[in-house]
Design a protein around this motif. Structure first.
Motif, PDB file in Angstrom:
ATOM      1  N   LYS A  82     -34.573  -1.499 -25.908  1.00  0.00           N
ATOM      2  CA  LYS A  82     -33.169  -1.874 -25.795  1.00  0.00           C
ATOM      3  C   LYS A  82     -33.020  -3.036 -24.823  1.00  0.00           C
ATOM      4  CE  LYS A  82     -28.592  -0.135 -25.128  1.00  0.00           C
ATOM      5  NZ  LYS A  82     -27.766   0.908 -25.607  1.00  0.00           N
ATOM      6  N   ARG A  83     -32.151  -3.974 -25.157  1.00  0.00           N
ATOM      7  CA  ARG A  83     -31.871  -5.119 -24.308  1.00  0.00           C
ATOM      8  C   ARG A  83     -30.378  -5.417 -24.354  1.00  0.00           C
ATOM      9  NH1 ARG A  83     -36.074  -3.901 -23.028  1.00  0.00           N
ATOM     10  NH2 ARG A  83     -38.029  -4.998 -22.969  1.00  0.00           N
ATOM     11  N   TYR A  84     -29.869  -5.972 -23.267  1.00  0.00           N
ATOM     12  CA  TYR A  84     -28.465  -6.365 -23.207  1.00  0.00           C
ATOM     13  C   TYR A  84     -28.350  -7.874 -23.241  1.00  0.00           C
ATOM     14  CZ  TYR A  84     -27.536  -1.552 -21.928  1.00  0.00           C
ATOM     15  OH  TYR A  84     -27.459  -0.195 -21.939  1.00  0.00           O
ATOM     16  N   SER A  85     -27.270  -8.347 -23.854  1.00  0.00           N
ATOM     17  CA  SER A  85     -26.976  -9.781 -23.880  1.00  0.00           C
ATOM     18  C   SER A  85     -25.783 -10.036 -22.964  1.00  0.00           C
ATOM     19  CB  SER A  85     -26.637 -10.216 -25.309  1.00  0.00           C
ATOM     20  OG  SER A  85     -25.407  -9.629 -25.711  1.00  0.00           O
ATOM     21  N   LEU A  86     -25.518 -11.300 -22.685  1.00  0.00           N
ATOM     22  CA  LEU A  86     -24.382 -11.645 -21.831  1.00  0.00           C
ATOM     23  C   LEU A  86     -23.064 -11.199 -22.464  1.00  0.00           C
ATOM     24  CD1 LEU A  86     -25.385 -15.157 -20.461  1.00  0.00           C
ATOM     25  CD2 LEU A  86     -25.527 -12.936 -19.315  1.00  0.00           C
ATOM     26  N   SER A  87     -22.971 -11.244 -23.779  1.00  0.00           N
ATOM     27  CA  SER A  87     -21.725 -10.832 -24.433  1.00  0.00           C
ATOM     28  C   SER A  87     -21.489  -9.324 -24.321  1.00  0.00           C
ATOM     29  CB  SER A  87     -21.712 -11.265 -25.903  1.00  0.00           C
ATOM     30  OG  SER A  87     -22.766 -10.637 -26.606  1.00  0.00           O
ATOM     31  N   ASP A  88     -22.537  -8.550 -24.064  1.00  0.00           N
ATOM     32  CA  ASP A  88     -22.392  -7.101 -23.898  1.00  0.00           C
ATOM     33  C   ASP A  88     -21.533  -6.745 -22.684  1.00  0.00           C
ATOM     34  OD1 ASP A  88     -23.890  -6.496 -26.147  1.00  0.00           O
ATOM     35  OD2 ASP A  88     -25.769  -6.293 -25.022  1.00  0.00           O
ATOM     36  N   ARG A  89     -21.348  -7.686 -21.775  1.00  0.00           N
ATOM     37  CA  ARG A  89     -20.523  -7.432 -20.589  1.00  0.00           C
ATOM     38  C   ARG A  89     -19.062  -7.185 -20.956  1.00  0.00           C
ATOM     39  NH1 ARG A  89     -21.467 -12.561 -17.084  1.00  0.00           N
ATOM     40  NH2 ARG A  89     -21.152 -13.504 -19.107  1.00  0.00           N
ATOM     41  N   PHE A  90     -18.641  -7.676 -22.133  1.00  0.00           N
ATOM     42  CA  PHE A  90     -17.263  -7.478 -22.591  1.00  0.00           C
ATOM     43  C   PHE A  90     -17.080  -6.136 -23.309  1.00  0.00           C
ATOM     44  CE2 PHE A  90     -17.504 -12.124 -22.248  1.00  0.00           C
ATOM     45  CZ  PHE A  90     -16.388 -12.360 -21.473  1.00  0.00           C
ATOM     46  N   ASP A  91     -18.159  -5.451 -23.590  1.00  0.00           N
ATOM     47  CA  ASP A  91     -18.119  -4.150 -24.254  1.00  0.00           C
ATOM     48  C   ASP A  91     -18.075  -3.059 -23.179  1.00  0.00           C
ATOM     49  OD1 ASP A  91     -19.243  -1.615 -25.262  1.00  0.00           O
ATOM     50  OD2 ASP A  91     -19.649  -2.728 -27.104  1.00  0.00           O
ATOM     51  N   ALA A  92     -16.994  -2.292 -23.141  1.00  0.00           N
ATOM     52  CA  ALA A  92     -16.805  -1.289 -22.090  1.00  0.00           C
ATOM     53  C   ALA A  92     -17.939  -0.272 -22.050  1.00  0.00           C
ATOM     54  CB  ALA A  92     -15.465  -0.586 -22.271  1.00  0.00           C
ATOM     55  N   ASN A  93     -18.374   0.199 -23.199  1.00  0.00           N
ATOM     56  CA  ASN A  93     -19.452   1.197 -23.223  1.00  0.00           C
ATOM     57  C   ASN A  93     -20.775   0.627 -22.721  1.00  0.00           C
ATOM     58  OD1 ASN A  93     -17.861   3.337 -24.174  1.00  0.00           O
ATOM     59  ND2 ASN A  93     -18.092   2.628 -26.285  1.00  0.00           N
ATOM     60  N   LYS A  94     -21.088  -0.583 -23.141  1.00  0.00           N
ATOM     61  CA  LYS A  94     -22.336  -1.198 -22.675  1.00  0.00           C
ATOM     62  C   LYS A  94     -22.273  -1.527 -21.188  1.00  0.00           C
ATOM     63  CE  LYS A  94     -23.844  -2.727 -27.167  1.00  0.00           C
ATOM     64  NZ  LYS A  94     -24.260  -3.829 -28.031  1.00  0.00           N
ATOM     65  N   SER A  95     -21.101  -1.902 -20.710  1.00  0.00           N
ATOM     66  CA  SER A  95     -20.940  -2.148 -19.274  1.00  0.00           C
ATOM     67  C   SER A  95     -21.207  -0.870 -18.487  1.00  0.00           C
ATOM     68  CB  SER A  95     -19.526  -2.652 -18.978  1.00  0.00           C
ATOM     69  OG  SER A  95     -19.346  -3.943 -19.495  1.00  0.00           O
ATOM     70  N   ARG A  96     -20.674   0.242 -18.981  1.00  0.00           N
ATOM     71  CA  ARG A  96     -20.921   1.534 -18.315  1.00  0.00           C
ATOM     72  C   ARG A  96     -22.408   1.891 -18.341  1.00  0.00           C
ATOM     73  NH1 ARG A  96     -16.126   2.729 -21.298  1.00  0.00           N
ATOM     74  NH2 ARG A  96     -14.358   2.976 -19.910  1.00  0.00           N
ATOM     75  N   GLU A  97     -23.061   1.627 -19.473  1.00  0.00           N
ATOM     76  CA  GLU A  97     -24.505   1.890 -19.569  1.00  0.00           C
ATOM     77  C   GLU A  97     -25.262   1.086 -18.521  1.00  0.00           C
ATOM     78  OE1 GLU A  97     -25.801   0.963 -23.545  1.00  0.00           O
ATOM     79  OE2 GLU A  97     -24.554   2.534 -24.441  1.00  0.00           O
ATOM     80  N   MET A  98     -24.893  -0.184 -18.373  1.00  0.00           N
ATOM     81  CA  MET A  98     -25.573  -1.025 -17.384  1.00  0.00           C
ATOM     82  C   MET A  98     -25.350  -0.508 -15.969  1.00  0.00           C
ATOM     83  SD  MET A  98     -25.407  -4.946 -18.813  1.00  0.00           S
ATOM     84  CE  MET A  98     -23.939  -4.970 -19.827  1.00  0.00           C
ATOM     85  N   PHE A  99     -24.151  -0.019 -15.692  1.00  0.00           N
ATOM     86  CA  PHE A  99     -23.873   0.563 -14.382  1.00  0.00           C
ATOM     87  C   PHE A  99     -24.823   1.730 -14.120  1.00  0.00           C
ATOM     88  CE2 PHE A  99     -21.864   3.583 -11.548  1.00  0.00           C
ATOM     89  CZ  PHE A  99     -21.343   2.787 -10.538  1.00  0.00           C
TER      90      PHE A  99
END
Length: 142
Positions: A82-99
């Motif tokens: 799994k990898r995150y992109s810069l645009s994932d920062r606008f996705d609330a669920n992905k932001s929570r995952e990153m936290f």
């Protein structure tokens, strides 16, 4: 010979004991509920607005490109695809995952205070420089 047998048994017991502690800590990490802390941080950072922007910081948790890179490095170290992109920062669920990824790696004891200060000041935060932010988040948490 008896000494080697006792030493072997002692080493084996240490390995078993440390494995159970490691499993217990891992279990606590996975079961910790960061939602109240994230909700409070989201109110301070963006007023819960997934489209919020402030320079290089965006989304509900105001995530920077450096934080995305750190999450990807942590995932790579764990063997995840799994990898995150810069645009994932606008996705609330992905932001929570990153936290949660950041907290599980840099805050393994699940300290709420450390989580808040770490989110504001980064890895090298100081209590003094993060105090006002910490108080603001705590006001939303209670």
């Amino acid at each position: 010979m008896r000494f080697l047998k006792v030493l072997s048994i002692s080493i084996l017991m240490c390995l078993v004991f440390s494995g159970s502690i490691s499993a217990e800590i891992s279990s606590k990490k996975e079961n910790f509920d960061w939602r109240p802390v994230m909700d409070a941080i989201m109110m301070v950072e963006s007023r819960d607005n997934a489209k919020a922007k402030n320079g290089q910081f965006v989304g509900i948790l105001q995530i920077s490109p450096i934080l995305v890179r750190e999450c990807n490095n942590i995932l790579r170290g764990r063997g995840s695809k799994k990898r995150y992109s810069l645009s994932d920062r606008f996705d609330a669920n992905k932001s929570r995952e990153m936290f949660v990824i950041i907290q599980s790696f840099h805050n393994p004891l699940n300290s709420v205070e450390r989580a808040i200060r770490l989110w504001n000041g980064g890895l090298a935060y100081t209590v003094r420089s993060t105090q006002r932010y910490f108080e603001r988040v705590m006001n939303h948490l209670h």
